[in-house]
Design a protein around this motif. Structure first.
Motif, PDB file in Angstrom:
ATOM      1  N   ARG A   1       0.874  -1.169   0.000  1.00 22.39           N
ATOM      2  CA  ARG A   1       0.000   0.000   0.000  1.00 22.39           C
ATOM      3  C   ARG A   1       0.911   1.219   0.000  1.00 22.39           C
ATOM      4  O   ARG A   1       1.669   1.419   0.944  1.00 22.39           O
TER       5      ARG A   1
ATOM      6  N   ASP B   1       1.110   5.089  -0.057  1.00 24.39           N
ATOM      7  CA  ASP B   1       0.298   6.283   0.131  1.00 24.39           C
ATOM      8  C   ASP B   1       1.020   7.502  -0.426  1.00 24.39           C
ATOM      9  O   ASP B   1       0.537   8.170  -1.327  1.00 24.39           O
ATOM     10  N   ASN B   2       2.166   7.787   0.112  1.00 24.34           N
ATOM     11  CA  ASN B   2       2.895   8.964  -0.364  1.00 24.34           C
ATOM     12  C   ASN B   2       4.364   8.867   0.011  1.00 24.34           C
ATOM     13  O   ASN B   2       4.749   8.106   0.885  1.00 24.34           O
TER      14      ASN B   2
ATOM     15  N   THR C   1      -4.768   7.110  -6.244  1.00 25.38           N
ATOM     16  CA  THR C   1      -5.582   6.591  -5.144  1.00 25.38           C
ATOM     17  C   THR C   1      -5.746   5.076  -5.216  1.00 25.38           C
ATOM     18  O   THR C   1      -5.981   4.441  -4.198  1.00 25.38           O
ATOM     19  N   ASN C   2      -5.605   4.511  -6.404  1.00 24.88           N
ATOM     20  CA  ASN C   2      -5.681   3.057  -6.500  1.00 24.88           C
ATOM     21  C   ASN C   2      -4.542   2.401  -5.738  1.00 24.88           C
ATOM     22  O   ASN C   2      -4.702   1.323  -5.186  1.00 24.88           O
TER      23      ASN C   2
ATOM     24  N   LEU D   1      -3.282   3.221  -2.991  1.00 27.21           N
ATOM     25  CA  LEU D   1      -3.493   3.129  -1.558  1.00 27.21           C
ATOM     26  C   LEU D   1      -4.765   2.395  -1.196  1.00 27.21           C
ATOM     27  O   LEU D   1      -5.001   2.071  -0.050  1.00 27.21           O
ATOM     28  N   ALA D   2      -5.586   2.110  -2.200  1.00 27.53           N
ATOM     29  CA  ALA D   2      -6.849   1.443  -1.880  1.00 27.53           C
ATOM     30  C   ALA D   2      -6.866  -0.022  -2.286  1.00 27.53           C
ATOM     31  O   ALA D   2      -7.685  -0.778  -1.786  1.00 27.53           O
TER      32      ALA D   2
ATOM     33  N   TYR E   1      -5.244  -2.694  -1.700  1.00 26.60           N
ATOM     34  CA  TYR E   1      -5.157  -3.743  -0.685  1.00 26.60           C
ATOM     35  C   TYR E   1      -6.523  -3.999  -0.049  1.00 26.60           C
ATOM     36  O   TYR E   1      -6.974  -5.140   0.076  1.00 26.60           O
ATOM     37  N   ASP E   2      -7.194  -2.913   0.320  1.00 27.26           N
ATOM     38  CA  ASP E   2      -8.506  -3.069   0.949  1.00 27.26           C
ATOM     39  C   ASP E   2      -9.560  -3.564  -0.032  1.00 27.26           C
ATOM     40  O   ASP E   2     -10.453  -4.325   0.331  1.00 27.26           O
TER      41      ASP E   2
END
Lengths: 299, 345
Positions: A76, A78-79, A88-89, A91-92, A94-95
């Motif tokens: 993941r 993020d930054n 945004t994909n 960081l998202a 995994y969920d």
């Protein structure tokens, strides 16, 4: 414990590092096969129809791994600081995967704003794999050093190509699109068949690219796009034409590429790929683009 | 965006010594203009705002304001600036949020450049009033949303709201604002309504589409015609003041589905969905502009939540070419479905 590694998105940034890291720790792993029609069909089945092509392919890779291994690695990211954010994909996913698939996942989180550096992240990854912190940090650094040589070599070769006498084209696109078997491979094969020197936008020194990228637009805050834009600033003078390769509908590229179009003075072509693209239409477009470049070079 | 032009207009007229132009209302022409100059698969808010900016430039504006958010919204201004410059306009562009953060110093600097008489102290006071005004408007809006479907004399809520907005525009100071608010709250409470057992629907989704009625084709009004009580979470108050606190709460609530931030408002929507499921709502409508990456990503998660709580879920994805008729048909079917479900229980 076998670790499954989907061949998509992050794999093209971190793949070599992961494989080396797991090799050093003697943990068995499998990498999903190259993208093929079966994987795309799987991805389309699991993904929402509006997701971008790269994401669909990634989900397809995950689906093909379910049942074949014990855990699947999905990082993941993020930054890398406030001005170095990602899609945004990234960081998202995994969920998202956790909600779609019935499998076990391991992850690590890169979030420099919260103090989660890459080193910390690999420590966490090692912990989930059952290795103590010190060993995993040491293996991480070892892996970094051992892949560095290959990486530098690639970069040097890429820069050398800039001096080539043949027709030069800068291929701008995210590595997970360019090196993908389905999206980028046909284009690369076609260009090479036509005797064109391809310069890859992602194969440059990151630090340098970051500075150059902010030259085009000072507040550009997407890390990977910034690197690509940097390569455009660097190479625009030396290449004959530029190809933009985008997966439909990439959120960041829709803005950043458009910005690059406004900036550019050299001829360019914007190739948007979706899962239905036929190679014939693509080849026609590429052929005519190459013809234009050849004419331009002759004058 | 929605009716928020009133407080923002108030703020700008009071802190700047220049002529402030009201943004033109979004119309079909705005969308056409925005469509013409936008990249092909950018999300809708880009096209809408670009269209509005073009229209205001045509009317003679030479300073433009743009907000920003957590996703690519924060990067709109760079491209819009480039596109508008290419069209031959000259203007100053002030961006309020970059990469998810507000750089106050830079904004003050920018304001001072266009207005030499700009005073920080005075604008601080007016900013406070503006924030209060937004807060009051949102409170009234929540009340309206609850009751608008059940009013006895049709159109009363809308008429009263228009009155309220025009008197908000003439606000002189904090106390006058406060008293007008109290006065209108009383009036809204006195509107006669007829409300028995009714269907309850939650509306979640991407912030621009939710807050701009033109972008969601007046979804809330349509729902109110079906006599449905609408609950909506996103408003300016939420985005400005409550988001940071709530996100932590949501993270705890949705542990089963997601452990991390998902970008922009995506996690908030999962949290709201779980909340609506726990409160046994009759249905949830998720709306977004097409190509909104964070919301697309959250859709599979929402689907799973809906399965777990057995709550009907309807997705809407809006584009410039969405037809209102098609949307109405889908809404009607959804309404029939949730009504039948309620009867069977």
């Amino acid at each position: 414990m076998t670790v499954g590694i989907p061949r998509g998105l992050f794999y093209y940034y971190y793949g070599e590092l992961w494989l080396k890291f797991l090799d050093i720790l003697h943990i068995p792993y499998i990498v999903s096969e190259e993208t093929n029609q079966y994987i795309i069909d799987l991805g389309r089945h699991y993904a929402t129809d509006e997701m971008c092509l790269s994401m669909k392919i990634y989900l397809g890779h995950i689906a093909s791994l379910v049942g074949k291994c014990d855990v699947i690695l999905i990082p993941r990211i993020d930054n890398f600081g406030r001005m170095n954010q990602t899609c945004t994909n990234f960081l998202a996913v995994y969920d998202i995967a956790q909600n779609i698939f019935d499998a076990k996942f391991i992850t690590y989180d890169i979030d420099y704003l919260k103090g989660q550096t890459e080193e910390e992240a690999f420590k966490k990854l090692g912990k989930e794999l059952g290795v103590d912190g010190e060993t995993s940090i040491r293996s991480y650094h070892n892996a970094l050093i051992s892949i560095d040589y290959q990486k530098q070599k690639k970069i040097c070769l890429n820069i050398e190509k800039l001096e080539s006498k043949r027709l030069k084209i800068l291929l701008v696109g995210h590595p997970y699109n360019i090196y993908d078997n389905f999206i980028g491979k046909p284009i690369i094969v076609f260009l090479e068949k036509n005797g064109i020197e391809i310069i890859y936008a992602d194969l440059f020194h990151e630090n340098m690219m970051e500075e150059l990228g902010s030259k085009m637009q000072e507040n550009l805050y997407f890390k990977y796009s910034k690197n690509l834009m940097g390569s455009i600033v660097l190479c625009e003078e030396k290449v004959d034409g530029i190809i933009f390769l985008t997966a439909f509908p990439c959120g960041i590229d829709s803005l950043v590429n458009e910005l690059a179009f406004h900036y550019l003075k050299k001829p360019y072509i914007d190739l948007v790929m979706d899962e239905l693209d036929s190679s014939v239409g693509l080849e026609t477009r590429l052929e005519s683009f190459i013809d234009i470049l050849k004419r331009g070079a002759a004058y | 965006m929605g009716d928020y032009n009133v407080p923002i207009y108030y703020l700008l007229t009071h802190i700047l010594h220049c002529k402030v132009q009201k943004p033109p209302k979004i119309s079909d022409r705005t969308i056409e203009l925005g469509n013409k100059y936008s990249p092909s698969f950018v999300c809708m808010p880009f096209k809408y705002t670009l269209g509005t900016l073009l229209e205001s430039l045509e009317k003679g504006a030479n300073v433009l304001l743009q907000m920003g958010g957590g996703c690519r919204y924060g990067y709109y201004y760079a491209l819009q600036k480039e596109i508008l410059k290419e069209e031959g306009y000259t203007f100053d562009f002030i961006n309020l949020v970059t990469a998810g953060k507000t750089d106050v110093k830079k904004i003050i600097h920018d304001f001072k450049q266009i207005d030499t008489k700009f005073s920080i102290l005075k604008s601080g006071y007016h900013l406070f009033i503006t924030m209060k005004m937004i807060r009051y408007m949102d409170k009234i809006d929540i009340m309206i949303r609850k009751n608008i479907g059940f009013e006895k004399n049709k159109g009363e809520h809308i008429r009263l709201k228009k009155q309220m907005l025009s008197s908000f525009e003439k606000t002189k100071g904090y106390f006058s604002l406060f008293f007008t608010y109290l006065q209108y709250r009383k009036k809204f409470k006195n509107i006669r309504i007829q409300k028995g057992k009714c269907l309850k629907v939650g509306v979640i989704g991407e912030l621009y589409t939710i807050m701009e009625p033109f972008a969601n084709y007046d979804l809330e009004m349509m729902l109110s015609q079906f006599k449905i009580e609408v609950t909506r979470f996103t408003n300016a108050t939420y985005l400005l003041f409550q988001k940071k606190k709530r996100v932590k709460k949501y993270l705890k609530r949705v542990k089963k589905y997601s452990k991390n931030r998902l970008g922009a408002d995506a996690l908030d929507n999962v949290g709201r969905m779980v909340y609506l499921g726990e409160k046994k709502y009759d249905g949830v409508i998720h709306i977004k502009s097409s190509f909104c990456t964070p919301e697309i990503g959250v859709m599979p998660i929402l689907r799973r939540v809906a399965n777990d709580y057995e709550i009907p879920l309807l997705f809407f994805s809006f584009d410039a070419n969405t037809s209102k008729v098609g949307m109405e048909t889908r809404l009607e079917a959804f309404y029939d479905m949730i009504e039948m479900r309620k009867k069977n229980e």
